[in-house]
Scaffold this active site. Structure first.
Site, short mmCIF file in Angstrom:
data_model
loop_
_atom_site.label_atom_id
_atom_site.label_comp_id
_atom_site.label_asym_id
_atom_site.label_seq_id
_atom_site.Cartn_x
_atom_site.Cartn_y
_atom_site.Cartn_z
N GLY A 1 0.70 6.55 14.08
CA GLY A 1 -0.54 5.71 14.50
C GLY A 1 -1.62 6.60 15.21
N ASN B 1 -4.13 8.62 14.22
CA ASN B 1 -5.55 8.25 13.70
C ASN B 1 -5.78 6.65 13.97
OD1 ASN B 1 -6.65 10.66 12.51
ND2 ASN B 1 -4.91 10.55 11.15
N ARG C 1 1.87 5.24 1.06
CA ARG C 1 2.38 4.23 -0.32
C ARG C 1 1.05 4.26 -1.08
NH1 ARG C 1 6.79 1.82 -0.65
NH2 ARG C 1 6.33 1.06 -2.55
N HIS D 1 -6.43 13.16 3.66
CA HIS D 1 -5.12 13.91 3.34
C HIS D 1 -5.11 15.31 3.95
CE1 HIS D 1 -2.14 14.79 0.26
NE2 HIS D 1 -2.69 15.91 -0.01
#
Length: 193
Positions: free
Chosen positions: A11, A13, A90, A108
């Site tokens: 966590g 970010n 996911r 990404h």
């Protein structure tokens, strides 16, 4: 503008975004953290920032389809307008995508279309590439294939380790991602969406 952050792990970010929302440096309200791992460290970060969180797994939901439907209902109940994926590991299913087209962003750790999917940093390093990067993109039904919003190249040095490369990639992510999200939220707010 009510914002949800989806995360699966540590966590870092999430923490950056929570701080920016608290300081009113981002438009809107951080209304929800959704996490698919009840014991993830990010849940503690949400508690620290007094951000409402919900957490459940695919298994306890009775499979992927029911899991996605449960998330879709959750988002509707919290009146979520925009979703930030911050280390959510996911694939987003159709029951969510259909209601949030152009309103789900992802970060990404590669220069897409290079190295989509998991372990992007390690794969670039092991392939002895000269550079990799960071990409912010909208989510679509493919694997890291949605429209690219912003990218930055990051060199891979001869004396790099996976850990040193990862540290530089994360430093870039922590600057680029909030800048891009701020711009998108400002634009949506100005349009009154």
């Amino acid at each position: 503008m009510r914002v949800a952050i989806f995360a699966s792990g540590n966590g870092t970010n999430f923490e950056i975004f929570a701080d920016l929302f608290e300081k009113k440096e981002l438009q809107g309200e951080l209304a929800l953290l959704f996490c698919d791992h009840p014991d993830a460290y990010v849940v503690g970060r949400a508690k620290k920032h007094h951000v409402t969180f919900e957490t459940f797994t695919v298994k306890e939901s009775g499979g992927k389809k029911k899991y996605e439907e449960k998330i879709a209902k959750l988002l509707k109940s919290y009146k979520i307008d925009f979703i930030i994926l911050a280390g959510y590991l996911r694939v987003i299913g159709a029951s969510i995508l259909d209601n949030y087209e152009g309103r789900i962003v992802n970060l990404h750790p590669a220069y897409l279309p290079e190295y989509p999917g998991l372990h992007s940093i390690e794969r670039a390093f092991e392939d002895h590439k000269k550079q990799t990067g960071v990409t912010v993109h909208y989510i679509d039904s493919g694997l890291d294939s949605g429209p690219i919003i912003a990218q930055k190249r990051i060199p891979i040095f001869e004396d790099d380790t996976v850990e040193s490369l990862e540290a530089r990639i994360h430093a870039c992510e922590h600057q680029l991602y909030p800048q891009v999200v701020k711009s998108i939220l400002n634009e949506l707010t100005e349009k009154g969406e």
